[in-house]
Design a protein around this motif. Sequence first.
Motif, PDB file in Angstrom:
ATOM      1  N   LEU A 169       0.783  -1.693  -0.036  1.00  0.00           N
ATOM      2  CA  LEU A 169      -0.125  -0.123  -0.269  1.00  0.00           C
ATOM      3  C   LEU A 169       0.720   1.411  -0.320  1.00  0.00           C
ATOM      4  O   LEU A 169       1.390   1.881   1.303  1.00  0.00           O
ATOM      5  CB  LEU A 169      -1.083   0.035   1.303  1.00  0.00           C
ATOM      6  CG  LEU A 169      -2.141  -1.060   1.214  1.00  0.00           C
ATOM      7  CD1 LEU A 169      -1.879  -2.589   1.154  1.00  0.00           C
ATOM      8  CD2 LEU A 169      -2.570  -0.429   2.293  1.00  0.00           C
ATOM      9  N   ASN A 170       0.718   1.633  -1.216  1.00  0.00           N
ATOM     10  CA  ASN A 170       2.120   3.007  -1.310  1.00  0.00           C
ATOM     11  C   ASN A 170       1.092   3.683  -2.766  1.00  0.00           C
ATOM     12  O   ASN A 170       0.890   2.989  -3.218  1.00  0.00           O
ATOM     13  CB  ASN A 170       3.571   2.140  -1.869  1.00  0.00           C
ATOM     14  CG  ASN A 170       4.582   3.743  -1.339  1.00  0.00           C
ATOM     15  OD1 ASN A 170       5.030   4.218  -0.796  1.00  0.00           O
ATOM     16  ND2 ASN A 170       5.569   2.643  -1.939  1.00  0.00           N
ATOM     17  N   TRP A 189      -1.166  -7.853   3.265  1.00  0.00           N
ATOM     18  CA  TRP A 189      -1.406  -6.610   2.885  1.00  0.00           C
ATOM     19  C   TRP A 189      -0.288  -5.161   3.797  1.00  0.00           C
ATOM     20  O   TRP A 189      -0.294  -5.015   4.447  1.00  0.00           O
ATOM     21  CB  TRP A 189      -2.543  -5.603   2.897  1.00  0.00           C
ATOM     22  CG  TRP A 189      -2.971  -5.351   1.653  1.00  0.00           C
ATOM     23  CD1 TRP A 189      -3.657  -5.744   0.425  1.00  0.00           C
ATOM     24  CD2 TRP A 189      -4.124  -7.482   1.252  1.00  0.00           C
ATOM     25  NE1 TRP A 189      -4.228  -6.266  -0.626  1.00  0.00           N
ATOM     26  CE2 TRP A 189      -4.601  -7.353  -0.007  1.00  0.00           C
ATOM     27  CE3 TRP A 189      -3.901  -8.753   2.119  1.00  0.00           C
ATOM     28  CZ2 TRP A 189      -5.486  -8.330  -0.548  1.00  0.00           C
ATOM     29  CZ3 TRP A 189      -4.936  -9.566   2.418  1.00  0.00           C
ATOM     30  CH2 TRP A 189      -5.792  -9.624   1.050  1.00  0.00           C
ATOM     31  N   ILE A 190       0.515  -4.828   2.933  1.00  0.00           N
ATOM     32  CA  ILE A 190       2.017  -3.733   4.524  1.00  0.00           C
ATOM     33  C   ILE A 190       1.842  -2.639   3.645  1.00  0.00           C
ATOM     34  O   ILE A 190       1.489  -1.790   2.541  1.00  0.00           O
ATOM     35  CB  ILE A 190       3.078  -4.335   4.214  1.00  0.00           C
ATOM     36  CG1 ILE A 190       3.130  -5.444   4.396  1.00  0.00           C
ATOM     37  CG2 ILE A 190       3.911  -3.776   4.986  1.00  0.00           C
ATOM     38  CD1 ILE A 190       4.853  -6.767   4.691  1.00  0.00           C
ATOM     39  N   ASN A 191       1.372  -1.483   4.845  1.00  0.00           N
ATOM     40  CA  ASN A 191       1.017  -0.191   4.467  1.00  0.00           C
ATOM     41  C   ASN A 191       2.843   0.416   4.301  1.00  0.00           C
ATOM     42  O   ASN A 191       3.438   0.390   5.070  1.00  0.00           O
ATOM     43  CB  ASN A 191       0.126   0.091   5.501  1.00  0.00           C
ATOM     44  CG  ASN A 191       0.247   2.231   5.077  1.00  0.00           C
ATOM     45  OD1 ASN A 191       0.409   2.564   3.944  1.00  0.00           O
ATOM     46  ND2 ASN A 191      -0.097   3.263   6.330  1.00  0.00           N
ATOM     47  N   ARG A 192       3.354   0.910   3.362  1.00  0.00           N
ATOM     48  CA  ARG A 192       3.899   1.897   2.986  1.00  0.00           C
ATOM     49  C   ARG A 192       4.663   2.534   3.636  1.00  0.00           C
ATOM     50  O   ARG A 192       5.700   3.055   3.043  1.00  0.00           O
ATOM     51  CB  ARG A 192       5.511   1.276   1.818  1.00  0.00           C
ATOM     52  CG  ARG A 192       5.195  -0.260   1.984  1.00  0.00           C
ATOM     53  CD  ARG A 192       6.027  -1.111   1.672  1.00  0.00           C
ATOM     54  NE  ARG A 192       6.785  -2.820   1.553  1.00  0.00           N
ATOM     55  CZ  ARG A 192       6.549  -3.460   2.048  1.00  0.00           C
ATOM     56  NH1 ARG A 192       7.198  -3.127   3.361  1.00  0.00           N
ATOM     57  NH2 ARG A 192       6.875  -4.760   1.279  1.00  0.00           N
ATOM     58  N   ASN A 221       4.023   0.254   8.188  1.00  0.00           N
ATOM     59  CA  ASN A 221       4.455  -0.594   8.496  1.00  0.00           C
ATOM     60  C   ASN A 221       3.942  -1.918   8.960  1.00  0.00           C
ATOM     61  O   ASN A 221       3.966  -3.006   9.564  1.00  0.00           O
ATOM     62  CB  ASN A 221       5.762  -0.662   9.563  1.00  0.00           C
ATOM     63  CG  ASN A 221       6.678   0.414   8.379  1.00  0.00           C
ATOM     64  OD1 ASN A 221       7.595   0.148   7.424  1.00  0.00           O
ATOM     65  ND2 ASN A 221       7.942   1.358   9.479  1.00  0.00           N
ATOM     66  N   ASP A 222       2.874  -1.114   8.922  1.00  0.00           N
ATOM     67  CA  ASP A 222       1.389  -1.983  10.021  1.00  0.00           C
ATOM     68  C   ASP A 222       0.719  -3.620   8.430  1.00  0.00           C
ATOM     69  O   ASP A 222       1.228  -2.772   7.313  1.00  0.00           O
ATOM     70  CB  ASP A 222       0.074  -1.711   9.971  1.00  0.00           C
ATOM     71  CG  ASP A 222       0.686  -0.639  11.088  1.00  0.00           C
ATOM     72  OD1 ASP A 222       1.156  -1.235  12.317  1.00  0.00           O
ATOM     73  OD2 ASP A 222      -0.828  -0.364  11.725  1.00  0.00           O
ATOM     74  N   LYS A 223       0.818  -4.540   8.835  1.00  0.00           N
ATOM     75  CA  LYS A 223       0.684  -5.955   7.882  1.00  0.00           C
ATOM     76  C   LYS A 223      -0.929  -6.154   8.597  1.00  0.00           C
ATOM     77  O   LYS A 223      -1.293  -6.280   9.022  1.00  0.00           O
ATOM     78  CB  LYS A 223       2.034  -6.531   7.897  1.00  0.00           C
ATOM     79  CG  LYS A 223       1.263  -8.326   7.726  1.00  0.00           C
ATOM     80  CD  LYS A 223       2.781  -8.324   6.977  1.00  0.00           C
ATOM     81  CE  LYS A 223       2.626 -10.037   8.182  1.00  0.00           C
ATOM     82  NZ  LYS A 223       3.692 -10.355   8.123  1.00  0.00           N
TER      83      LYS A 223
END
Length: 253
Positions: A169-170, A189-192, A221-223
């Motif tokens: 997610l970027n 899903w990782i928030n970048r 950085n949450d997954k």
Amino acid sequence: MKSLYFILAAALLISGAGYYVYQGQQDKTSPPASAPTSTETPATTKNTGIQQIKSLHFETASPDHNEVYAVAPYNVVIDFNFDLADNSKITIEKDGVDYGEGATTIDPKERTLRRLMKQNAPDGIYTIKYTACWPDRSCHDGLHAFTIDSSQLSKYTDLTGKGEVTVDLNNLVFSPAYIVVSKNTKVNWINRESATHYVNADPHAGHSFVLAWNSDALERNDKYSFMFANVGEFPYHCSAHYPEGMRGRVIVK
Ligand SMILES: [Cu+2]
């Protein structure tokens, strides 16, 4: 006049430095190289030529009217703003054949009508016809239509044959947004980035396509992970960037 030149020069220097810092931050947060991403975006809407009829208390549905799927959606859900009762039903029709699988069910909160879809459904236009019944025993009909178009499949990123895959997610998008995975693949899903994102099953705001497939707020950085144990196509979005931005699909083979 001299001071004006000085101000202009200073402004140029500051904006240049700002640009440099911005680039640096982008580099630091950019994800590691993963599988090649399809550069084409599949067509996700197409006019079916069928007119939608919304029953009383209809809110949202997935597939939604005029949406395109590359394979059969895992199921059909219709969300209402009123309690549903027995005798409610969904059919998913093409050329007089019902491609619904098993019985229509009502979710525990009694606001969602649900039916699985046969996974051998061929390309074409499908009409979702439904009867929604209320506790007072009155029933109300509605319909809408969607398309299955397998030619869109080539525009999805093929991540089959892996036990685990990651979607970043970027830059306010899911990347890759349209993926194909094998059955029993765990998708992460990782928030970048610093923006808060969500992974929410369609439709908005019922998020009912798969009840368990809904994340909490994802900070940097949450997954969030979900295991896909059933085949079919699964639509999702980020509720913070909807409807313009973040949408995606997972096809499970
Ligand atoms: Cu978002």
